[in-house]
Scaffold this motif. Structure first.
Motif, PDB file in Angstrom:
ATOM      1  N   ASN A 120       0.805  -1.221   0.000  1.00 29.10           N
ATOM      2  CA  ASN A 120       0.000   0.000   0.000  1.00 29.10           C
ATOM      3  C   ASN A 120       0.837   1.268   0.000  1.00 29.10           C
ATOM      4  N   ASP A 121       2.134   1.130  -0.298  1.00 27.44           N
ATOM      5  CA  ASP A 121       2.980   2.321  -0.412  1.00 27.44           C
ATOM      6  C   ASP A 121       2.544   3.165  -1.610  1.00 27.44           C
ATOM      7  N   ALA A 122       2.845   4.439  -1.540  1.00 32.82           N
ATOM      8  CA  ALA A 122       2.411   5.367  -2.586  1.00 32.82           C
ATOM      9  C   ALA A 122       2.974   5.005  -3.954  1.00 32.82           C
ATOM     10  N   VAL A 123       4.132   4.370  -4.006  1.00 36.52           N
ATOM     11  CA  VAL A 123       4.743   4.039  -5.294  1.00 36.52           C
ATOM     12  C   VAL A 123       4.097   2.827  -5.959  1.00 36.52           C
ATOM     13  N   CYS A 124       3.246   2.121  -5.250  1.00 38.12           N
ATOM     14  CA  CYS A 124       2.643   0.892  -5.777  1.00 38.12           C
ATOM     15  C   CYS A 124       1.319   1.186  -6.467  1.00 38.12           C
ATOM     16  N   GLU A 125       1.201   0.698  -7.679  1.00 36.18           N
ATOM     17  CA  GLU A 125      -0.032   0.855  -8.443  1.00 36.18           C
ATOM     18  C   GLU A 125      -1.204   0.194  -7.731  1.00 36.18           C
ATOM     19  N   GLY A 126      -0.931  -0.881  -7.014  1.00 31.58           N
ATOM     20  CA  GLY A 126      -1.995  -1.622  -6.352  1.00 31.58           C
ATOM     21  C   GLY A 126      -2.373  -1.083  -4.990  1.00 31.58           C
ATOM     22  N   LYS A 127      -1.936   0.114  -4.636  1.00 35.90           N
ATOM     23  CA  LYS A 127      -2.236   0.682  -3.326  1.00 35.90           C
ATOM     24  C   LYS A 127      -3.731   0.625  -3.043  1.00 35.90           C
ATOM     25  N   GLY A 128      -4.090  -0.024  -1.955  1.00 34.78           N
ATOM     26  CA  GLY A 128      -5.476  -0.109  -1.543  1.00 34.78           C
ATOM     27  C   GLY A 128      -6.274  -1.211  -2.206  1.00 34.78           C
ATOM     28  N   PHE A 129      -5.673  -1.942  -3.150  1.00 37.31           N
ATOM     29  CA  PHE A 129      -6.442  -2.940  -3.902  1.00 37.31           C
ATOM     30  C   PHE A 129      -6.455  -4.307  -3.225  1.00 37.31           C
ATOM     31  N   TYR A 130      -5.302  -4.744  -2.744  1.00 35.95           N
ATOM     32  CA  TYR A 130      -5.192  -6.106  -2.230  1.00 35.95           C
ATOM     33  C   TYR A 130      -5.433  -6.124  -0.724  1.00 35.95           C
ATOM     34  N   SER A 131      -6.655  -6.370  -0.328  1.00 33.51           N
ATOM     35  CA  SER A 131      -6.973  -6.323   1.089  1.00 33.51           C
ATOM     36  C   SER A 131      -7.042  -7.717   1.700  1.00 33.51           C
ATOM     37  N   TYR A 132      -6.797  -7.777   2.970  1.00 30.53           N
ATOM     38  CA  TYR A 132      -6.907  -9.032   3.713  1.00 30.53           C
ATOM     39  C   TYR A 132      -8.325  -9.568   3.647  1.00 30.53           C
ATOM     40  N   ASP A 133      -9.302  -8.701   3.803  1.00 30.78           N
ATOM     41  CA  ASP A 133     -10.695  -9.144   3.794  1.00 30.78           C
ATOM     42  C   ASP A 133     -11.066  -9.777   2.452  1.00 30.78           C
ATOM     43  N   ALA A 134     -10.572  -9.217   1.349  1.00 31.29           N
ATOM     44  CA  ALA A 134     -10.856  -9.785   0.034  1.00 31.29           C
ATOM     45  C   ALA A 134     -10.212 -11.163  -0.104  1.00 31.29           C
ATOM     46  N   PHE A 135      -9.009 -11.309   0.390  1.00 35.80           N
ATOM     47  CA  PHE A 135      -8.316 -12.592   0.338  1.00 35.80           C
ATOM     48  C   PHE A 135      -9.087 -13.659   1.112  1.00 35.80           C
TER      49      PHE A 135
END
Length: 263
Positions: free
Chosen positions: A50-65
């Motif tokens: 979720n770092d600012a440099v990552c395109e996936g920031k906010g996408f890969y959540s624990y709850d979704a997994f």
């Protein structure tokens, strides 16, 4: 590289695999993956996603997994406690390699940067392979979206963008691949849980139980039987980091350097 997990299907098309459909439950007993990997542990393993440099920031959540894993009851719910943890570590390691944003001198090391990207990096390959049952939608790279979508109950053939837009669908597509055998290949799940017995042909090709066979299943034609190489070594690096954090052993045969690819 996957597309994030689109690339799982990309690899299927490149390798000419025709996966066997399985029910969305994936077999097994429907346990909650949170008993194997807690929210805090998930954050520790994927600490920079979720770092600012990552395109996936906010996408890969624990709850979704956790939500996606409930559709595949055998995932992380097969074998003893160590085997269950090892499967989660192996799955996250392989998917982390495909979505990594790490580099050799990255903070906390290159293997702390899994799940940084959502879309395939570089020059995406046209993964559309003509198929009578699952014709490609014009302008879409969507081979295997038909069978994958049918297995998880989503029309991915006509709406492949859903995989990169919906985090639960993204995890489900990856788990579908993980749990699904592709003859003559076993499923990644069966390999990591010790349910796969290599044939004589497998043994003669150096394909013996261990994490290395999973790499062979996913990208053996490019990475295996070629000695040490950066791609395959990166997969092992992620796996070792995750096993270390989870306090479990790696098992045997971590690489596929001396394994011939599956036919």
């Amino acid at each position: 590289m996957w597309f994030w997990l689109l690339s799982l299907f990309s690899l299927l098309s490149l390798l000419g695999a025709t996966p066997m459909l399985i029910p969305s439950g994936g077999g097994g007993g429907g346990g909650d993956i949170s008993s194997v990997i807690s929210r805090d542990l998930f954050e520790q393993l994927l600490k920079h996603r979720n770092d600012a440099v990552c395109e996936g920031k906010g996408f890969y959540s624990y709850d979704a997994f956790v939500s996606a894993a409930k559709s595949f009851g055998a995932f992380g719910n097969t074998g003893d406690a160590v085997t269950r943890k090892r499967e989660v570590a192996a799955f996250l390691a392989q998917t982390s390699h495909e979505t990594t944003g790490g580099w050799p001198t990255a903070p906390d090391g290159p293997y702390a940067w899994g799940y940084c990207f959502v879309q395939e990096q570089g020059n995406p390959v046209d993964y559309c392979v003509p198929d009578q049952e699952w014709p490609c939608v014009p302008g879409k790279n969507n081979y295997n979206y038909g069978p994958a979508g049918r297995a998880i109950g989503v029309d991915l053939l006509n709406n492949p963008n859903a995989v990169a837009a919906d985090q639960i669908i993204s995890f489900k597509t990856a788990l579908w691949f993980w749990m699904t055998p592709q003859s003559p290949k076993p499923s990644c799940h069966d390999v990591i849980t010790g349910r796969w017995t290599p044939s004589d042909a497998d043994k003669s090709a150096g394909r013996v139980p261990g994490y290395g066979v999973i790499t062979n299943i996913i990208n053996g034609g490019i990475e295996c039987d070629k000695g040490s190489n950066l791609e395959a070594d990166d997969r092992v690096g992620f796996y070792k980091r995750y096993c270390d954090i989870m306090g479990i052993g790696y098992g045997n045969n971590l690489d596929c350097s001396n394994q011939r690819p599956f036919a």
